[in-house]
Motif scaffolding. Sequence first.
Motif, PDB file in Angstrom:
ATOM      1  N   ARG A  16       0.848  -1.186   0.000  1.00 21.53           N
ATOM      2  CA  ARG A  16       0.000   0.000   0.000  1.00 21.53           C
ATOM      3  C   ARG A  16       0.882   1.234   0.000  1.00 21.53           C
ATOM      4  N   ALA A  19      -3.304   5.946   1.627  1.00 24.33           N
ATOM      5  CA  ALA A  19      -4.758   5.927   1.672  1.00 24.33           C
ATOM      6  C   ALA A  19      -5.233   7.164   2.398  1.00 24.33           C
ATOM      7  N   CYS A  48     -13.028   8.357  -0.416  1.00 22.72           N
ATOM      8  CA  CYS A  48     -11.718   7.908   0.033  1.00 22.72           C
ATOM      9  C   CYS A  48     -10.928   7.442  -1.178  1.00 22.72           C
ATOM     10  N   SER A  49      -9.617   7.414  -1.025  1.00 19.96           N
ATOM     11  CA  SER A  49      -8.745   7.053  -2.134  1.00 19.96           C
ATOM     12  C   SER A  49      -7.509   6.349  -1.588  1.00 19.96           C
ATOM     13  N   SER A  50      -6.928   5.482  -2.401  1.00 16.70           N
ATOM     14  CA  SER A  50      -5.729   4.758  -1.986  1.00 16.70           C
ATOM     15  C   SER A  50      -4.987   4.272  -3.224  1.00 16.70           C
ATOM     16  N   LYS A 170     -14.237   6.253   6.256  1.00 22.25           N
ATOM     17  CA  LYS A 170     -13.268   6.212   5.162  1.00 22.25           C
ATOM     18  C   LYS A 170     -12.317   5.036   5.331  1.00 22.25           C
ATOM     19  N   CYS A 174     -11.904   2.065   2.589  1.00 19.67           N
ATOM     20  CA  CYS A 174     -10.607   1.810   1.968  1.00 19.67           C
ATOM     21  C   CYS A 174     -10.130   0.391   2.259  1.00 19.67           C
ATOM     22  N   GLU A 178      -9.318  -2.128  -0.726  1.00 17.94           N
ATOM     23  CA  GLU A 178      -7.933  -2.593  -0.789  1.00 17.94           C
ATOM     24  C   GLU A 178      -7.852  -4.117  -0.712  1.00 17.94           C
TER      25      GLU A 178
END
Length: 206
Positions: A16, A19, A48-50, A170, A174, A178
């Motif tokens: 990862r 995030a 949310c973003s990752s 969030k 995520c 993920e």
Amino acid sequence: MVGLVGGGAAARGAGRLGAGDAPAVAGGGGEADHVRRLHRHAPADHQCSSTLVKHIKAPVHLVWELVRSFDQPQRYKPFVSRCVVRGDQLEIGSLREVNVKTGLPATTSTERLEQLDDDEHILGVKFVGGDHRLQNYSSIITVHPESIDGRPGTLVIESFVVDVPEGNTKDETCYFVEAVIKCNLTSLAEVSERLAVQSPTLPLEH
């Protein structure tokens, strides 16, 4: 979580990068450059973003052949049981209807091809319908040549942005996305490396 996570745990083997409200980049400079240049998301407050990475011991052309198969994601995605593309031609804007296997809180997903660049090795997909809670989900996956143990390898980077469903945080959202991506990237590595064994390549010259 409320109705988002269902069955299974995160697969190991995909790293990862970052995030949260925006993809934060850690690790090698090359990875950071690829993310800054090709993985541009602008998540809103309710999203949310990752970004995740995977190093695969197979040449980039084998990995890209699998990744670019918008019409056949089941070639490496373990949760896809069936995929039908609308229309006769595969082009930007093409839609696919995906059936999801039991184990996820979804049965179908309608997805649109947003990017397909065979030169830069970029695939972009957006969810536009279906029986799931991942509203406004958009992902970008890129593949990049690298050397692993003196042989041709591939760096795969996948990023996403998605709405946080009501009743979830969030971090929860995520974590769930993920987990699915990690499973996909682990499967992508297994399939690609199996193909690489069947079509061996010479060591890189220095």
